[in-house]
Motif scaffolding. Structure first.
Motif, PDB file in Angstrom:
ATOM      1  N   GLU A 177       0.668   1.346   4.148  1.00  0.00           N
ATOM      2  CA  GLU A 177       1.771   1.697   3.256  1.00  0.00           C
ATOM      3  C   GLU A 177       3.047   1.253   3.948  1.00  0.00           C
ATOM      4  N   ARG A 178       3.849   0.444   3.265  1.00  0.00           N
ATOM      5  CA  ARG A 178       5.050  -0.125   3.848  1.00  0.00           C
ATOM      6  C   ARG A 178       6.205  -0.074   2.843  1.00  0.00           C
ATOM      7  N   PRO A 179       7.444  -0.116   3.372  1.00  0.00           N
ATOM      8  CA  PRO A 179       8.586  -0.230   2.462  1.00  0.00           C
ATOM      9  C   PRO A 179       8.664  -1.642   1.898  1.00  0.00           C
ATOM     10  N   ASN A 222       8.267   2.269  -1.486  1.00  0.00           N
ATOM     11  CA  ASN A 222       7.105   1.858  -0.698  1.00  0.00           C
ATOM     12  C   ASN A 222       6.014   1.256  -1.588  1.00  0.00           C
TER      13      ASN A 222
END
Length: 278
Positions: free
Chosen positions: A263-265, A250
């Motif tokens: 928050e992202r992959p 992430n």
């Protein structure tokens, strides 16, 4: 010898015709001169009177001509004034019309720009939803880590210590805040403003913009990422976006005005490269 020859005559001497005429002229109020006993013809004495009678006629005609000329001049002057006033009015009307037209065009352009901005925002939101949906699908298929990163990517981010832990704690505290271009906190950020402020918490001073941050440290491969590495999108030195890798595949970044800080992959938006400053 006649007996009467020496007796003086008591008869008055005869006066000449010229003397009689002179006397008659003086008596009548006219002075008539006789040269060598000749009388002045009657028509010669009348001529000055006739000429004197003509003067009033000439003077009246001249006065009429002058008056007529003055009237004509006045009319011409008034005509010029009316024409000047009309020209001024037309000029003012033309300027006002031009101003109104420019204002209308400006308002139309502003409305069109606003409409395009709204459409772009809508498309960005739709694209965000599509990426989020695809990311969720990929995460479910890959077991939650599609980053392809090294051993640190499988290590829980909670295991970070020291300055790295401080960095992660600060970044996660910013998730959900707004994205505003040019902002560096504390209530809103742009992408490079967030990374600069985050690394400042642990004593590392980064350049302000994404282009410079993409070359601020050592270049590392996306398959060998560590917590705290700066991710960038675009080419090194001309990157248009940055974020921070936080482990578990992430990253945290100030994405856009629609999502804010998230928050992202990595699969959500695969970065181009990374630099290490820790």
């Amino acid at each position: 010898m006649s007996p009467n020859a020496l007796i003086p005559s008591h008869r008055k001497p005869r006066r000449s015709a010229s003397s009689r005429a002179l006397r008659a002229g003086v008596t009548g109020g006219f002075l008539t001169l006789a040269v060598a006993g000749a009388t002045v013809p009657a028509n010669a004495a009348d001529k000055p009177v006739a000429e004197t009678q003509e003067l009033p006629t000439i003077t009246t005609a001249l006065t009429a001509d002058l008056a007529e000329s003055a009237d004509a001049t006045q009319q011409v002057a008034e005509s010029y004034e009316r024409q000047a006033a009309q020209d001024k009015a037309l000029s003012s009307a033309a300027k006002a019309a031009k101003k109104d037209k420019a204002k209308a065009e400006a308002e139309q352009k502003a409305a069109e720009a606003k409409k395009k901005a709204a459409e772009a925002k809508k498309k960005a939101a739709e694209a965000e939803q599509v990426r989020a949906s695809r990311s969720a699908d990929r995460t479910s298929l890959t077991g939650g880590d599609s980053s392809g990163s090294g051993s640190d990517a499988s290590t829980p981010s909670t295991g970070a210590t020291g300055s790295t832990a401080t960095l992660l704690s600060f970044l996660r505290a910013q998730v959900g805040k707004a994205y505003i271009s040019g902002s560096t906190g504390p209530s809103a950020y742009d992408c490079s403003g967030l990374t600069q402020t985050a690394f400042r918490q642990i004593g590392i001073e980064l350049p302000r913009v994404s282009q410079s941050q993409s070359t601020a440290g050592t270049q590392v491969g996306l398959g060998n990422l560590q917590v705290g590495d700066i991710l960038y999108w675009g080419s090194a030195g001309s990157a248009y976006h940055v974020g921070v890798y936080v482990g578990n595949g992430n990253f945290i970044g100030a994405q856009n005005s629609s999502t804010g800080v998230v928050e992202r992959p990595l699969s959500y938006d695969q970065p181009t490269g990374a630099v290490r400053v820790l």
